[in-house]
Structure formats: structure tokens, C-alpha cells
Design a protein around this motif. Structure first.
Motif, mmCIF file in Angstrom:
data_model
loop_
_atom_site.group_PDB
_atom_site.id
_atom_site.type_symbol
_atom_site.label_atom_id
_atom_site.label_comp_id
_atom_site.label_asym_id
_atom_site.label_seq_id
_atom_site.Cartn_x
_atom_site.Cartn_y
_atom_site.Cartn_z
ATOM 1 N N CYS A 1 0.815 -1.227 0.000
ATOM 2 C CA CYS A 1 0.000 0.000 0.000
ATOM 3 C C CYS A 1 0.846 1.274 0.000
ATOM 4 O O CYS A 1 0.307 2.373 -0.060
ATOM 5 C CB CYS A 1 -0.952 0.011 1.194
ATOM 6 N N HIS A 2 2.163 1.136 0.083
ATOM 7 C CA HIS A 2 3.123 2.239 0.047
ATOM 8 C C HIS A 2 3.019 3.198 1.240
ATOM 9 O O HIS A 2 3.505 4.314 1.165
ATOM 10 C CB HIS A 2 3.017 3.014 -1.273
ATOM 11 N N GLN A 3 2.385 2.766 2.305
ATOM 12 C CA GLN A 3 2.313 3.577 3.518
ATOM 13 C C GLN A 3 3.582 3.364 4.343
ATOM 14 O O GLN A 3 4.289 2.374 4.163
ATOM 15 C CB GLN A 3 1.085 3.182 4.361
ATOM 16 N N SER A 4 3.832 4.273 5.253
ATOM 17 C CA SER A 4 5.028 4.143 6.096
ATOM 18 C C SER A 4 4.658 3.843 7.558
ATOM 19 O O SER A 4 5.483 4.011 8.445
ATOM 20 C CB SER A 4 5.868 5.422 6.015
ATOM 21 N N PHE A 5 3.449 3.382 7.789
ATOM 22 C CA PHE A 5 3.009 3.017 9.145
ATOM 23 C C PHE A 5 3.363 1.555 9.405
ATOM 24 O O PHE A 5 2.522 0.671 9.298
ATOM 25 C CB PHE A 5 1.501 3.242 9.300
ATOM 26 N N ILE A 6 4.616 1.317 9.719
ATOM 27 C CA ILE A 6 5.133 -0.038 9.866
ATOM 28 C C ILE A 6 5.424 -0.335 11.339
ATOM 29 O O ILE A 6 6.064 0.458 12.027
ATOM 30 C CB ILE A 6 6.437 -0.223 9.052
ATOM 31 N N GLU A 7 4.948 -1.481 11.805
ATOM 32 C CA GLU A 7 5.267 -1.952 13.158
ATOM 33 C C GLU A 7 6.709 -2.450 13.172
ATOM 34 O O GLU A 7 7.171 -3.069 12.211
ATOM 35 C CB GLU A 7 4.349 -3.113 13.558
ATOM 36 N N HIS A 8 7.402 -2.231 14.262
ATOM 37 C CA HIS A 8 8.780 -2.698 14.409
ATOM 38 C C HIS A 8 8.818 -4.221 14.523
ATOM 39 O O HIS A 8 7.919 -4.818 15.115
ATOM 40 C CB HIS A 8 9.406 -2.109 15.680
ATOM 41 N N PRO A 9 9.862 -4.865 13.980
ATOM 42 C CA PRO A 9 10.007 -6.297 14.215
ATOM 43 C C PRO A 9 10.311 -6.550 15.701
ATOM 44 O O PRO A 9 10.878 -5.691 16.381
ATOM 45 C CB PRO A 9 11.204 -6.697 13.346
ATOM 46 N N VAL A 10 9.903 -7.709 16.169
ATOM 47 C CA VAL A 10 10.075 -8.068 17.586
ATOM 48 C C VAL A 10 11.066 -9.230 17.664
ATOM 49 O O VAL A 10 10.974 -10.192 16.892
ATOM 50 C CB VAL A 10 8.713 -8.465 18.209
ATOM 51 N N PHE A 11 11.989 -9.148 18.610
ATOM 52 C CA PHE A 11 13.050 -10.138 18.762
ATOM 53 C C PHE A 11 12.891 -10.903 20.067
ATOM 54 O O PHE A 11 12.414 -10.369 21.058
ATOM 55 C CB PHE A 11 14.425 -9.457 18.743
ATOM 56 N N ARG A 12 13.329 -12.172 20.040
ATOM 57 C CA ARG A 12 13.362 -12.999 21.252
ATOM 58 C C ARG A 12 14.382 -14.104 21.031
ATOM 59 O O ARG A 12 14.767 -14.387 19.892
ATOM 60 C CB ARG A 12 11.992 -13.571 21.601
ATOM 61 N N ILE A 13 14.794 -14.720 22.123
ATOM 62 C CA ILE A 13 15.706 -15.866 22.027
ATOM 63 C C ILE A 13 14.911 -17.105 22.383
ATOM 64 O O ILE A 13 14.260 -17.182 23.424
ATOM 65 C CB ILE A 13 16.925 -15.693 22.952
ATOM 66 N N GLN A 14 14.971 -18.071 21.473
ATOM 67 C CA GLN A 14 14.220 -19.317 21.623
ATOM 68 C C GLN A 14 15.185 -20.465 21.853
ATOM 69 O O GLN A 14 16.218 -20.566 21.196
ATOM 70 C CB GLN A 14 13.406 -19.557 20.346
ATOM 71 N N ALA A 15 14.844 -21.314 22.799
ATOM 72 C CA ALA A 15 15.699 -22.472 23.102
ATOM 73 C C ALA A 15 15.461 -23.602 22.139
ATOM 74 O O ALA A 15 14.470 -23.727 21.525
ATOM 75 C CB ALA A 15 15.442 -22.942 24.516
#
Length: 95
Positions: free
Chosen positions: A81-95
Motif C-alpha cells: 500500500c506504500h504507507q510508512s506506518f510499519i510496526e517494528h520487528p520483535v526479537f526474542r531468544i528461543q531455546a
């Protein structure tokens, strides 16, 4: 003994998920400096049982999910849609 920035980031991500913006606030470094640390952590964890997992960014306007994106930074615009309303990626450490 004081922890390094990477050790602090790993401790935070072992306890739960966080965005780069949240990590920068908690370890008191600029957000742009978090990304090289995440890349190094990803390489370091590659040799053990844990993995750095990134939940992809998504567009708030249309819901497009950046599934194949491997860069840690938030995308600038949505290809759909060419919008700039983007959610940040989320990070975690998985075992």
C-alpha cells in the motif's frame, strides 16, 4: 562485575520479546547501535541450542507482513500500500 551490552541484550531477550527501540531504551544505547549487536548475537547463538528469532514487521495500514525480510531494521514503506506506518520487528531468544 559489569555486563557488556550484548550480555544485557541477551538477558532481556531470554526473559521475553522486545523491539530494537525497547532494547535501546533498556540498555541505554542509540537504536541504530542495537542492530549490529543483534547480528553478532545471532551469529554467536548459531553454535548452541538457542536461536535469535525475529517476528517480522507488519504494515499497520493494510496488514502486510514482511515474511522474507532478514534485515533487523524496520522497513521504510509497505510494498503493498506504500504507507510508512510499519510496526517494528520483535526479537526474542528461543531455546
Amino acid at each position: 562485575m559489569s555486563q557488556t551490552v550484548r550480555q544485557m541484550i541477551i538477558d532481556i531477550l531470554l526473559k521475553g520479546s522486545a523491539t530494537a527501540k525497547e532494547l535501546s531504551a533498556r540498555v541505554r544505547i542509540p537504536e541504530k547501535d542495537v542492530f549490529p549487536h543483534l547480528a553478532h548475537i545471532q551469529k554467536s547463538l548459531h553454535h548452541g541450542p538457542q536461536r535469535l528469532v525475529m517476528e517480522p514487521a507488519c504494515c499497520r495500514a493494510c496488514g502486510f507482513v514482511f515474511q522474507k525480510r532478514e534485515r533487523f531494521r524496520k522497513p521504510g514503506r509497505c510494498p503493498s500500500c506504500h504507507q510508512s506506518f510499519i510496526e517494528h520487528p520483535v526479537f526474542r531468544i528461543q531455546a
